[in-house]
Structure formats: structure tokens, C-alpha cells
Design a protein around this motif. Structure first.
Motif, PDB file in Angstrom:
ATOM      1  N   GLY A  19      -2.174   0.928   4.952  1.00 47.44           N
ATOM      2  CA  GLY A  19      -1.472   1.164   3.754  1.00 47.44           C
ATOM      3  C   GLY A  19      -2.407   1.027   2.556  1.00 47.44           C
ATOM      4  N   ARG A  20      -3.220  -0.057   2.028  1.00 47.96           N
ATOM      5  CA  ARG A  20      -3.726  -0.121   1.113  1.00 47.96           C
ATOM      6  C   ARG A  20      -5.014   0.881   0.922  1.00 47.96           C
ATOM      7  N   TYR A  21      -5.235   1.563   1.828  1.00 47.26           N
ATOM      8  CA  TYR A  21      -6.184   2.423   1.815  1.00 47.26           C
ATOM      9  C   TYR A  21      -5.816   3.978   1.985  1.00 47.26           C
TER      10      TYR A  21
ATOM     11  N   ILE B 131       8.516   5.766   1.839  1.00 45.58           N
ATOM     12  CA  ILE B 131       7.180   5.639   2.321  1.00 45.58           C
ATOM     13  C   ILE B 131       7.130   4.463   3.139  1.00 45.58           C
ATOM     14  N   SER B 132       6.900   4.461   4.424  1.00 43.60           N
ATOM     15  CA  SER B 132       6.435   3.308   5.319  1.00 43.60           C
ATOM     16  C   SER B 132       5.706   3.835   6.401  1.00 43.60           C
ATOM     17  N   LYS B 133       4.606   3.371   6.438  1.00 43.40           N
ATOM     18  CA  LYS B 133       3.720   3.673   7.578  1.00 43.40           C
ATOM     19  C   LYS B 133       4.510   3.290   9.027  1.00 43.40           C
ATOM     20  N   SER B 134       4.885   1.785   9.018  1.00 42.75           N
ATOM     21  CA  SER B 134       5.373   1.417  10.229  1.00 42.75           C
ATOM     22  C   SER B 134       6.895   1.876  10.213  1.00 42.75           C
ATOM     23  N   GLY B 135       7.502   2.028   9.051  1.00 44.19           N
ATOM     24  CA  GLY B 135       8.820   2.757   9.249  1.00 44.19           C
ATOM     25  C   GLY B 135       9.894   1.499   9.618  1.00 44.19           C
ATOM     26  N   THR B 136       9.406   0.324   9.551  1.00 39.55           N
ATOM     27  CA  THR B 136      10.180  -0.817   9.781  1.00 39.55           C
ATOM     28  C   THR B 136      10.104  -2.022   8.791  1.00 39.55           C
TER      29      THR B 136
ATOM     30  N   LYS C 140      -5.872  -5.754  -6.659  1.00 40.16           N
ATOM     31  CA  LYS C 140      -5.500  -6.897  -6.423  1.00 40.16           C
ATOM     32  C   LYS C 140      -5.184  -6.748  -4.864  1.00 40.16           C
ATOM     33  N   GLN C 141      -4.310  -5.951  -4.673  1.00 40.87           N
ATOM     34  CA  GLN C 141      -3.725  -5.729  -3.204  1.00 40.87           C
ATOM     35  C   GLN C 141      -4.828  -5.564  -2.324  1.00 40.87           C
ATOM     36  N   LEU C 142      -5.771  -4.584  -2.514  1.00 43.66           N
ATOM     37  CA  LEU C 142      -6.783  -3.941  -1.964  1.00 43.66           C
ATOM     38  C   LEU C 142      -7.550  -5.249  -1.291  1.00 43.66           C
TER      39      LEU C 142
ATOM     40  N   GLY D  21       0.792  -0.832  -0.053  1.00 40.65           N
ATOM     41  CA  GLY D  21      -0.028   0.190   0.071  1.00 40.65           C
ATOM     42  C   GLY D  21       0.701   1.211   0.049  1.00 40.65           C
ATOM     43  N   SER D  22       2.042   1.077   0.201  1.00 41.78           N
ATOM     44  CA  SER D  22       3.096   2.252   0.538  1.00 41.78           C
ATOM     45  C   SER D  22       3.374   2.610  -0.932  1.00 41.78           C
ATOM     46  N   TYR D  23       3.113   2.037  -2.241  1.00 43.61           N
ATOM     47  CA  TYR D  23       3.468   2.344  -3.697  1.00 43.61           C
ATOM     48  C   TYR D  23       2.526   2.254  -4.719  1.00 43.61           C
TER      49      TYR D  23
HETATM   50  O1  PA5 Z   1      -1.786  -2.466   3.021  1.00 44.25           O
HETATM   51  C1  PA5 Z   1      -0.765  -2.498   3.916  1.00 44.25           C
HETATM   52  O2  PA5 Z   1      -1.078  -2.304   5.182  1.00 44.25           O
HETATM   53  C2  PA5 Z   1       0.424  -3.008   3.388  1.00 44.25           C
HETATM   54  O3  PA5 Z   1       0.362  -3.676   2.187  1.00 44.25           O
HETATM   55  C3  PA5 Z   1       1.570  -2.384   3.762  1.00 44.25           C
HETATM   56  O4  PA5 Z   1       1.170  -1.065   2.895  1.00 44.25           O
HETATM   57  C4  PA5 Z   1       2.804  -2.786   3.489  1.00 44.25           C
HETATM   58  O5  PA5 Z   1       3.122  -4.031   4.177  1.00 44.25           O
HETATM   59  C5  PA5 Z   1       4.006  -1.719   3.538  1.00 44.25           C
HETATM   60  O6  PA5 Z   1       3.918  -1.413   5.296  1.00 44.25           O
HETATM   61  P1  PA5 Z   1       4.760  -0.057   5.602  1.00 44.25           P
HETATM   62  O7  PA5 Z   1       4.127   1.120   4.917  1.00 44.25           O
HETATM   63  O8  PA5 Z   1       4.395  -0.002   7.038  1.00 44.25           O
HETATM   64  O9  PA5 Z   1       6.136  -0.197   5.174  1.00 44.25           O
END
Ligand code: PA5
Length: 449
Positions: A204-206, A140-145, A284-286, A83-85
Motif C-alpha cells: 500500500g505505502r509504495y 481503494i483497498s488492496k486486501s479488499g477487507t 510519515k506512513q512510509l 497507503g490506499s489514500y
Molecule cells: O502500507 C500499507 O500496506 C497499509 O498502510 C495499507 O495501505 C492500509 O492498511 C490499507 O490496506 P488495504 O489497501 O488493504 O485496505
């Protein structure tokens, strides 16, 4: 008024209209529980109001920064995974010139992606390309990890710093992450990067309508206000009536669940426009990550026609009868091109000479739909008048809301993804990550290493 139309009449050989309408009561309850935040995953409903709640200050900041980046960069690298790309890539590729990498006419930076895989070759080749081109990046990373983007960021940060010096490099890095947690947030604060926040209540996916998607889309030269306006249109429409007869989201969620109950466990999203390839990947991811859990869920697949009619077309026509398809049909192309006449007509194509290619494509679509229905593949159709920021905004909100309602009908939490941890645990154990010692021993015994 929305421009998106949804038609499920070509699924009615497999299911009855009543099977669809029977979901109405349940669907109403699910809209209510989304609104009241009483359903599963109710901590992650921030996406519901994102389009109408995004404030002018944030939009201005994104647009101003995007302009700065555009001036100094030939390439903009988006580092992120899942979701981060995917949201940014879906919109950028749908709106870009098909040969954007070679088409220098529009003057927009080329957006490239990193950290969505761990391929040594992919990343090395990207770094080589960046040697000779001015660039900036968003990490871009929500969790940052997350491991994949963290590895890519290490490499690109080193590359940027040796190319521009630490001070200038800092102004070419934008971090989009959690407001306080995670290694990326800490690093961004220490290094003084510009940052944007991924809201706590948006998974992420939203997240495409947060800076996660909006900044790269603006850097690529597209109108994020129109994208948001399209999403607002769909949101307003969905809120005005939940009836399956008026509301395409309700109709889509009901139909796909009726088909699932009738044994159609695979949904293939079909496009006839190659620019929508990454839109399908985003979908597909969503849907895959939201619904595939507790040993249930529709498997989301994607094809691009007519290309894949020469490969997957055979399976769809005559393979196991557990598939249905959803076509994203684009009514009008942006260009005009007709089939030329040829004096000799050796290829026998003069019967369509003078016809726009889009008309031929459209006939292929209609012919394929009929053939597939005859072959036992129910067909759902989503029509949009053209591919634009506004119609993509409508599609995004349509699919997000459809996913939430569908997931609730299925009885799962559409906002978590516990299953994605399994591979990480094994990978960390194999790589000897501190804290995973017991798992390392177990996995090495299992592999007899
Ligand atoms: O939809 C989701 O939550 C995941 O696909 C995340 O976006 C994905 O795992 C990347 O996570 P993050 O943004 O923490 O690096």
C-alpha cells in the motif's frame, strides 16, 4: 538530470563525514540485493520498476476514465486508508489551489476522502454534502477487507444508489483492489464496477504510482505523465551511481542512520509550504510503517513552519536532544506577492517593504536552521526548484528508495507491517466479530465488563 538536491553539511556538528561514508559498502550491498531480490520482503519490490514499466494502455485508460469522471462529478470521493489514500492526497494537496474547496475557477472536481477514519460525524457530514453535489467515487483497498474503508463504502454505495438509482450508481463507482482476492474484488465483479488492479508485489505505502494514486490525481486535473517522468528521472539517477557523493538517496539513507546511531531517534520533516502537509503525512506512513519494528526505528514526525515555530519550535530548540530535522525546501513559489509599504509604519515592517514573501519565508528558513543547529538539532536539507508533478515524482521515488535502503541498514523488513494487526484483533473482539469469540471473552474479562 534530477532537480532534487540533498545537503547534509548542517549535520556535521553531530556526526563526522566519515560516519556517513562508512555506510557506502553496506549501501552498495543493499542496492544489489534490491536488484537481485534477495533481501527481506523481496516479494514486495514491484515499486522499484513501476515508473518505467507502467504501460501506455494503462495510462490512457486512467486518463480517459478520469475525464469521464471529471465531466459528471463536482466531487470525487477517495475511499481508502493508509497507503490506499495518502499518496493520492499528498500529490493532490501539494498541487492544488490552497483554497481549492472554494475556488471554482479551475473547474476541477474537488477530491474528498472517506474511510480513513470511523468518525460518525465526519462521515455523516460528508454524506450531507454529497446530497447536494454530483459525485463519483473510487473505493481503494488492496486486501479488499479493511474495516474502515469497507464501512465507508457501504454507506456511500447506499447513498449513491438512492441518489442516482442502482444502474447509474454503478457507473460512478471504481474499485481499485487485488486482481483476484478479497471481498471488494468479488463485489466489483458481481456489480460490474470498473476496476483497476493493485499489483501483488506492491505494498500500500509504495503504491502511489499505480492506479491507487494515479486515478485520483488524474481526476483532480493533474498530469500523471509528468509525475511518472519525475520518478523515472530519479530512478535513472539512482541507478547510474550508488555513491553517497553522487546519489542523494544513498546520502539520505546513510546520514539518517548515522544520526540514529548518534542517538537522534526522531526525524522531523519540515516544510515551509502548507501545501506539503499531506506529503509529510505520506512520508510519515512510509517510514513509520516500514522501519518501526523489532523495537527499533527512527520515529517520523512532521511540522509546518513557520506556523509550528510558534508551538513545536520551543521543543525543537530546547527540548530533549534526540531529534534531527529534514527540511523540504522549495526554491521558487508559483505566485508573486510583496510586502506593501505603509506610510505610518506602526508595525515597523517598512524595512522589508517591497520584498517578496518568499524571500521573507526563506530567511525564516535559514534563520531557523542556524538556530536549531546551535541548539543541537542536526539539519538535513532536500531542495526542489518548485512544487510540480515532475518534482513530486522525483521526491516520491527518492523517499521510496531511501526507505528501502534505510530499512535494510536498520536490519528490518521495510515492506511488511505485522504491528498493525494488534489493534484490529482487539477491535474485532470488542465488536464481536465471528471467529474472535475467545478473544472477545478475554478482552471483556480484561476490561472487567
Ligand atoms: O502500507 C500499507 O500496506 C497499509 O498502510 C495499507 O495501505 C492500509 O492498511 C490499507 O490496506 P488495504 O489497501 O488493504 O485496505
Amino acid at each position: 538530470m534530477i532537480d532534487l538536491k540533498f545537503d547534509y553539511s548542517n549535520a556535521l556538528d553531530t556526526i563526522n563525514q566519515q560516519d556517513v561514508i562508512d555506510f557506502q559498502k553496506e549501501i552498495n550491498q543493499h542496492y544489489s540485493s534490491l536488484k537481485a531480490k534477495t533481501g527481506k520482503g523481496n516479494d514486495f519490490l514491484g515499486w522499484l520498476n513501476l515508473p518505467s514499466e507502467i504501460n501506455e494502455t494503462l495510462i490512457n485508460r486512467i486518463e480517459e476514465l478520469a475525464e469521464e469522471i471529471r465531466i459528471k462529478s463536482k466531487i470525487f470521493v477517495v475511499i481508502g486508508i493508509g497507503g490506499s489514500y495518502l499518496g493520492a492526497r499528498a500529490v493532490i494537496e501539494a498541487l492544488s489551489h490552497s483554497f481549492a474547496h472554494l475556488n471554482k475557477r479551475d473547474g476541477n472536481p474537488i477530491v474528498l476522502y472517506a474511510g480513513q477514519n470511523i468518525s460518525e460525524d465526519y462521515t455523516s457530514e460528508l454524506l450531507t454534502l454529497l446530497d447536494d453535489n454530483d459525485y463519483s467515487l473510487a473505493v481503494i483497498s488492496k486486501s479488499g477487507t479493511t474495516t474502515e474503508p469497507a464501512i465507508a463504502f457501504r454507506l456511500l454505495k447506499n447513498h449513491l444508489e438512492s441518489k442516482y438509482g442502482k444502474l447509474d450508481a454503478k457507473d460512478r463507482i471504481i474499485a481499485i483492489t487485488d486482481k483476484e482476492k478479497g471481498a471488494l474484488k468479488q463485489l466489483a465483479d458481481e456489480e460490474g464496477y470498473q476496476t483497476f488492479i493493485v499489483p501483488d508485489d506492491v505494498g500500500g505505502r509504495y503504491s502511489v504510482l499505480t492506479p491507487v494514486g494515479l486515478l485520483p490525481i488524474a481526476v483532480a486535473g493533474f498530469n500523471i505523465r509528468e509525475l511518472i517522468a519525475g520518478a523515472i528521472k530519479m530512478k535513472d539517477h539512482v541507478e547510474s551511481s550508488t555513491y553517497i557523493s553522487d546519489n542523494p538517496v544513498s546520502a539520505y539513507a546513510a546520514t539518517r542512520n548515522a544520526l540514529y546511531n548518534a542517538g537522534k531517534t526522531i526525524e522531523i520533516t519540515v516544510n515551509y509550504e502548507p501545501k506539503l502537509y499531506y506529503f509529510t503525512e505520506w512520508w510519515k506512513q512510509l517510514y513509520g510503517e516500514s522501519e518501526g519494528k523489532e523495537n527499533k526505528g527512527i520515529f517520523p514526525a512532521g511540522v509546518g513552519f513557520t506556523t509550528d515555530l510558534h508551538s513545536m519550535g520551543q521543543y525543537i530548540q530546547e527540548g530533549l536532544r534526540n531529534v534531527f530535522e529534514t527540511v523540504i525546501s522549495v526554491e521558487k513559489p508559483s505566485h508573486k506577492l510583496r510586502v506593501p509599504n505603509d506610510k505610518k509604519d506602526l508595525d515597523g515592517l517598512n524595512y522589508i517593504a517591497g520584498k517578496p514573501l518568499h524571500e521573507v519565508n526563506h530567511m525564516a528558513e535559514t534563520g531557523t536552521t542556524l538556530a536549531h543547529i546551535d541548539g543541537g538539532v542536526p539539519n538535513l536539507k532536500i531542495s526542489i526548484p518548485n512544487i510540480s508533478e515532475n518534482t513530486l515524482g522525483q521526491l516520491i521515488y527518492f523517499y521510496e528508495m531511501g526507505c528501502a535502503i534505510s530499512g535494510y541498514i536498520l536490519g528490518v523488513n521495510p515492506f511488511d507491517q505485522p504491528g498493525v494487526e494488534a489493534y484490529k484483533k482487539n477491535m474485532f473482539a470488542l465488536l464481536g466479530k465471528p471467529g474472535f469469540e475467545k478473544d472477545t471473552e478475554e478482552i471483556y474479562n480484561r476490561l472487567s465488563l
